[in-house]
Design a protein around this motif. Structure first.
Motif, short mmCIF file in Angstrom:
data_model
loop_
_atom_site.label_atom_id
_atom_site.label_comp_id
_atom_site.label_asym_id
_atom_site.label_seq_id
_atom_site.Cartn_x
_atom_site.Cartn_y
_atom_site.Cartn_z
N LYS A 170 33.03 52.17 51.88
CA LYS A 170 33.59 52.27 53.23
C LYS A 170 34.90 51.49 53.30
O LYS A 170 35.00 50.38 52.77
CB LYS A 170 32.58 51.71 54.23
N LEU A 171 35.89 52.07 53.97
CA LEU A 171 37.19 51.43 54.11
C LEU A 171 37.04 50.15 54.91
O LEU A 171 36.50 50.13 56.00
CB LEU A 171 38.17 52.37 54.81
N PHE A 172 37.54 49.05 54.32
CA PHE A 172 37.44 47.74 54.96
C PHE A 172 38.81 47.22 55.39
O PHE A 172 38.93 46.54 56.40
CB PHE A 172 36.79 46.75 53.98
N TYR A 173 39.85 47.54 54.63
CA TYR A 173 41.18 46.99 54.91
C TYR A 173 42.24 47.92 54.33
O TYR A 173 42.05 48.51 53.27
CB TYR A 173 41.31 45.61 54.25
N THR A 174 43.35 48.03 55.03
CA THR A 174 44.53 48.71 54.52
C THR A 174 45.72 47.81 54.75
O THR A 174 45.91 47.32 55.87
CB THR A 174 44.75 50.07 55.23
N ASP B 62 54.87 46.64 42.71
CA ASP B 62 55.30 46.29 44.07
C ASP B 62 54.12 45.70 44.84
O ASP B 62 53.14 46.39 45.13
CB ASP B 62 55.83 47.53 44.78
N LEU B 63 54.20 44.41 45.18
CA LEU B 63 53.11 43.73 45.89
C LEU B 63 53.01 44.15 47.35
O LEU B 63 52.04 43.82 48.02
CB LEU B 63 53.27 42.22 45.77
N GLN C 134 39.81 48.53 45.11
CA GLN C 134 41.07 48.81 45.79
C GLN C 134 41.67 50.07 45.21
O GLN C 134 41.44 50.40 44.04
CB GLN C 134 42.03 47.65 45.70
N GLU C 135 42.42 50.78 46.03
CA GLU C 135 43.14 51.95 45.57
C GLU C 135 44.41 52.08 46.40
O GLU C 135 44.46 51.62 47.54
CB GLU C 135 42.29 53.21 45.65
N PHE C 136 45.41 52.67 45.80
CA PHE C 136 46.66 52.85 46.50
C PHE C 136 46.52 53.95 47.55
O PHE C 136 45.85 54.96 47.32
CB PHE C 136 47.79 53.19 45.54
N VAL D 2 49.29 42.67 47.76
CA VAL D 2 49.09 41.23 47.58
C VAL D 2 47.94 40.74 48.45
O VAL D 2 47.12 39.93 48.00
CB VAL D 2 50.39 40.44 47.84
N ASN D 3 47.83 41.22 49.66
CA ASN D 3 46.72 40.83 50.54
C ASN D 3 45.41 41.43 50.06
O ASN D 3 44.36 40.79 50.13
CB ASN D 3 46.98 41.27 51.98
N ALA D 4 45.46 42.67 49.59
CA ALA D 4 44.26 43.34 49.12
C ALA D 4 43.66 42.59 47.93
O ALA D 4 42.44 42.41 47.86
CB ALA D 4 44.57 44.78 48.75
#
Length: 69
Positions: free
Chosen positions: A2-6, A40-41, A28-30, A10-12
């Protein structure tokens, strides 16, 4: 999962380490996987957590802050 953050990569990455310290294994995935991985962070990244761990992760990172709003 389930998506938790976008947000920025660097934060991920930091969020994933913090989740792992609490026993939650996320991935994580782009957001746009067609772009080259050039380090690229600031690249937009999604963090996903197992659905059964979503509520616990949400409480760990957002629970106390909701009362401040």
């Amino acid at each position: 999962m389930k998506l938790f953050y976008t947000g920025p990569a660097v934060n991920a990455e930091m969020l994933l380490m913090m989740l792992e310290k609490h026993g939650i294994v996320g991935t994580q995935e782009f957001v746009d996987p067609s772009l080259p991985d050039d380090g690229d962070l600031n690249r937009e990244t999604k963090v996903l957590v197992p659905e059964k761990e979503y509520e616990r992760a949400h409480q760990l990172f957002y629970g106390e802050k909701e009362g401040e709003l």
